[in-house]
Design a protein around this motif. Structure first.
Motif, PDB file in Angstrom:
ATOM      1  N   ALA A  91       0.831  -1.218   0.000  1.00 32.92           N
ATOM      2  CA  ALA A  91       0.000   0.000   0.000  1.00 32.92           C
ATOM      3  C   ALA A  91       0.861   1.262   0.000  1.00 32.92           C
ATOM      4  N   GLY A  92       2.174   1.101  -0.131  1.00 31.11           N
ATOM      5  CA  GLY A  92       3.055   2.262  -0.247  1.00 31.11           C
ATOM      6  C   GLY A  92       3.421   2.900   1.077  1.00 31.11           C
ATOM      7  N   LYS A  93       3.357   2.122   2.152  1.00 32.02           N
ATOM      8  CA  LYS A  93       3.728   2.661   3.468  1.00 32.02           C
ATOM      9  C   LYS A  93       5.112   2.151   3.848  1.00 32.02           C
ATOM     10  N   HIS A  94       5.906   2.999   4.470  1.00 31.08           N
ATOM     11  CA  HIS A  94       7.188   2.572   5.009  1.00 31.08           C
ATOM     12  C   HIS A  94       6.905   1.739   6.263  1.00 31.08           C
ATOM     13  N   VAL A  95       7.653   0.660   6.432  1.00 28.58           N
ATOM     14  CA  VAL A  95       7.437  -0.196   7.596  1.00 28.58           C
ATOM     15  C   VAL A  95       8.741  -0.362   8.356  1.00 28.58           C
ATOM     16  N   VAL A  96       8.652  -0.235   9.671  1.00 27.29           N
ATOM     17  CA  VAL A  96       9.804  -0.530  10.529  1.00 27.29           C
ATOM     18  C   VAL A  96       9.355  -1.617  11.505  1.00 27.29           C
ATOM     19  N   THR A  97      10.298  -2.422  11.953  1.00 25.86           N
ATOM     20  CA  THR A  97       9.895  -3.532  12.823  1.00 25.86           C
ATOM     21  C   THR A  97      10.975  -3.886  13.834  1.00 25.86           C
ATOM     22  N   SER A  98      10.524  -4.456  14.942  1.00 30.60           N
ATOM     23  CA  SER A  98      11.435  -5.000  15.949  1.00 30.60           C
ATOM     24  C   SER A  98      11.430  -6.532  15.883  1.00 30.60           C
ATOM     25  N   ASN A  99      10.778  -7.072  14.859  1.00 29.56           N
ATOM     26  CA  ASN A  99      10.463  -8.506  14.814  1.00 29.56           C
ATOM     27  C   ASN A  99      11.584  -9.316  14.146  1.00 29.56           C
ATOM     28  N   LYS A 100      12.490  -9.821  14.970  1.00 35.08           N
ATOM     29  CA  LYS A 100      13.657 -10.543  14.424  1.00 35.08           C
ATOM     30  C   LYS A 100      13.277 -11.855  13.771  1.00 35.08           C
ATOM     31  N   GLU A 101      12.229 -12.498  14.285  1.00 37.52           N
ATOM     32  CA  GLU A 101      11.807 -13.765  13.676  1.00 37.52           C
ATOM     33  C   GLU A 101      11.358 -13.518  12.238  1.00 37.52           C
ATOM     34  N   LEU A 102      10.609 -12.438  12.065  1.00 39.19           N
ATOM     35  CA  LEU A 102      10.109 -12.088  10.730  1.00 39.19           C
ATOM     36  C   LEU A 102      11.260 -11.736   9.788  1.00 39.19           C
ATOM     37  N   VAL A 103      12.199 -10.915  10.272  1.00 41.97           N
ATOM     38  CA  VAL A 103      13.291 -10.462   9.393  1.00 41.97           C
ATOM     39  C   VAL A 103      14.225 -11.621   9.065  1.00 41.97           C
ATOM     40  N   ALA A 104      14.540 -12.449  10.078  1.00 41.78           N
ATOM     41  CA  ALA A 104      15.476 -13.554   9.835  1.00 41.78           C
ATOM     42  C   ALA A 104      14.897 -14.550   8.829  1.00 41.78           C
ATOM     43  N   ALA A 105      13.589 -14.785   8.915  1.00 42.07           N
ATOM     44  CA  ALA A 105      12.983 -15.803   8.037  1.00 42.07           C
ATOM     45  C   ALA A 105      12.539 -15.223   6.693  1.00 42.07           C
ATOM     46  N   HIS A 106      12.064 -13.967   6.688  1.00 40.88           N
ATOM     47  CA  HIS A 106      11.427 -13.428   5.480  1.00 40.88           C
ATOM     48  C   HIS A 106      11.963 -12.057   5.067  1.00 40.88           C
ATOM     49  N   GLY A 107      13.100 -11.659   5.634  1.00 42.45           N
ATOM     50  CA  GLY A 107      13.625 -10.321   5.360  1.00 42.45           C
ATOM     51  C   GLY A 107      13.845 -10.064   3.887  1.00 42.45           C
ATOM     52  N   GLN A 108      14.419 -11.034   3.205  1.00 45.02           N
ATOM     53  CA  GLN A 108      14.741 -10.829   1.791  1.00 45.02           C
ATOM     54  C   GLN A 108      13.481 -10.555   0.973  1.00 45.02           C
TER      55      GLN A 108
END
Ligand code: HSE
Length: 395
Positions: A91-108
């Motif tokens: 939807a064109g929104k910038h997203v920031v996260t503290s979610n390491k599980e999400l970034v480690a598994a799906h960051g790319q």
């Protein structure tokens, strides 16, 4: 005025609301204009919260509101969080996260989606809580080949090990304290079994080496195997026991990754990192050693990093911050035995020959440090009586 939303009003999300509120003036100065919190998405209501009027229950309210340019994902997990982050980016929104599980598994995947939609996906808070480490690693140290990353990356386990070592405290009681202080994961097994540190190590390795390192590819051990006897032998020898996460580039270019309790000599830079504090020691081929230190968990420390990312996005609203790493099959990862290490081995009975014997600390038991060798060789040293504990030594 830039409108923002928070998804998830737990420890981190409520900290983000508090920091945005408390530090509004300085944030506005640094972002170029005020950041206004418009929505807080959560399944629950918070009638006693000063932010009660911002709480919504439908994700679509955020997704369909074009005035919301910034979203902080603080829900955790990889189910709804992944879905909502994908939809916010689309939807064109910038997203920031503290979610390491999400970034480690799906960051790319999420970084590619952000690139496609010309927005940023930032996750400084996912590693080391409040410590600035990802931005320095990719920006300030960008001119270096990173040859070693070695860190204490989990506040809960470092808090537990510190209390066990200093006060002889019981594991379960200290874990409960860590939970009460908002350090532990919703399921603290992720902390004590090393998975949280492993996820953070993967994110560091992804960024440092440019290729995906997935949690299931990293040999990982937590702290449940560390006993009061190990603490006693370590203390008598002036050694410290820490849960260390390490990604090291070997001379042949392969990357060796591991998460495990380690024995550290008292003079090691990471030996005195205690309590909820984390530290990451990075070696770059131009800069040499750099040490990053700070609170690795907790409401406001983690919120500090989330808000820093929100400000970065606010300052570059019409730009995409191009960070990322290539997909990979793990063929560039070295097996655990590729790096010979010294080992701490505790056994029942006499010390092992050929090793440095540690001062006696437990009746009927002995402990020693081996010369450098692969783990497989160290496991064979005690012979027919298996080791009671075996951990690598960080030198
Ligand atoms: N449970 C995590 C820790 C929270 O203890 O480090 C911060 O990522």
């Amino acid at each position: 005025m830039i409108q923002a939303a928070i998804m998830g009003f737990g420890t981190v999300g409520s900290g983000v609301a508090e920091v945005l509120d408390k530090n509004a003036a300085v944030i506005a100065r640094r972002a170029g204009e005020p950041i206004e919190l418009k929505y807080i998405l959560d399944l629950r209501d918070f009638p006693d919260s000063p932010y009660a009027d911002k709480v919504i229950h439908q994700f679509e309210t955020i997704e369909s509101d074009p005035s919301v340019r910034l979203v902080a994902e603080c829900m955790g997990g990889v189910g709804a969080a992944r879905n909502f982050v994908r939809r916010c980016l689309a939807a064109g929104k910038h997203v920031v996260t503290s979610n390491k599980e999400l970034v480690a598994a799906h960051g790319q995947e999420l970084l590619e989606l952000a690139r496609e939609h010309h927005v940023s996906f930032l996750f400084e808070a996912s590693v080391g809580g409040g410590i600035p480490i990802l931005r320095p690693l990719t920006d300030d140290l960008g001119g270096n080949v990173i040859t070693d990353i070695c860190g204490i990356l989990n506040g809960t386990t470092n808090y537990i090990l510190t209390k066990m070592s200093r006060e002889g405290a019981a594991f379960d009681a200290v874990l409960r304290q860590a939970q009460q202080m908002g350090y532990a994961e919703a399921n603290p097994a992720a902390d004590i079994d090393g998975h949280d540190a492993c996820r953070k190590l993967c994110i560091l390795a992804d960024l440092a080496y440019g290729r995906a390192v997935l949690p299931e590819q990293v040999p990982t051990a937590g702290i449940t195997s560390v006993t009061a006897e190990d603490m006693a032998f370590a203390a008598a020898a002036g050694l410290h026991i820490k849960l260390i996460a390490r990604a090291k580039q070997l001379p042949d270019g392969r990357v060796w990754c591991c998460v495990s309790p380690h024995l550290l000599p008292g003079e090691h830079l990471l030996a005195s990192v205690d309590g909820v504090f984390n530290a990451v020691l990075v070696h770059g081929n131009a800069v040499d050693d750099v040490l990053f230190y700070g609170r690795g968990a907790g409401k406001l420390a983690t919120a500090s990093a989330v808000v820093g990312d929100l400000i970065d996005c606010a300052r570059h609203l019409d730009r995409h911050k191009d960070i990322g790493w290539a997909a990979g099959d793990g063929s560039y990862l070295a097996p655990v035995d590729a790096l010979p290490q010294r080992w701490y081995i505790r056994t029942a009975g006499a010390p092992l020959s050929g090793c440095t014997v540690l001062p006696a600390a437990v009746p009927g038991q002995s402990a020693c440090l081996t010369p450098p060798m692969p783990r497989a060789a160290a496991l064979e040293l005690p012979g027919s009586a298996p080791a009671l504990s075996i951990f690598p030594v960080l030198e």
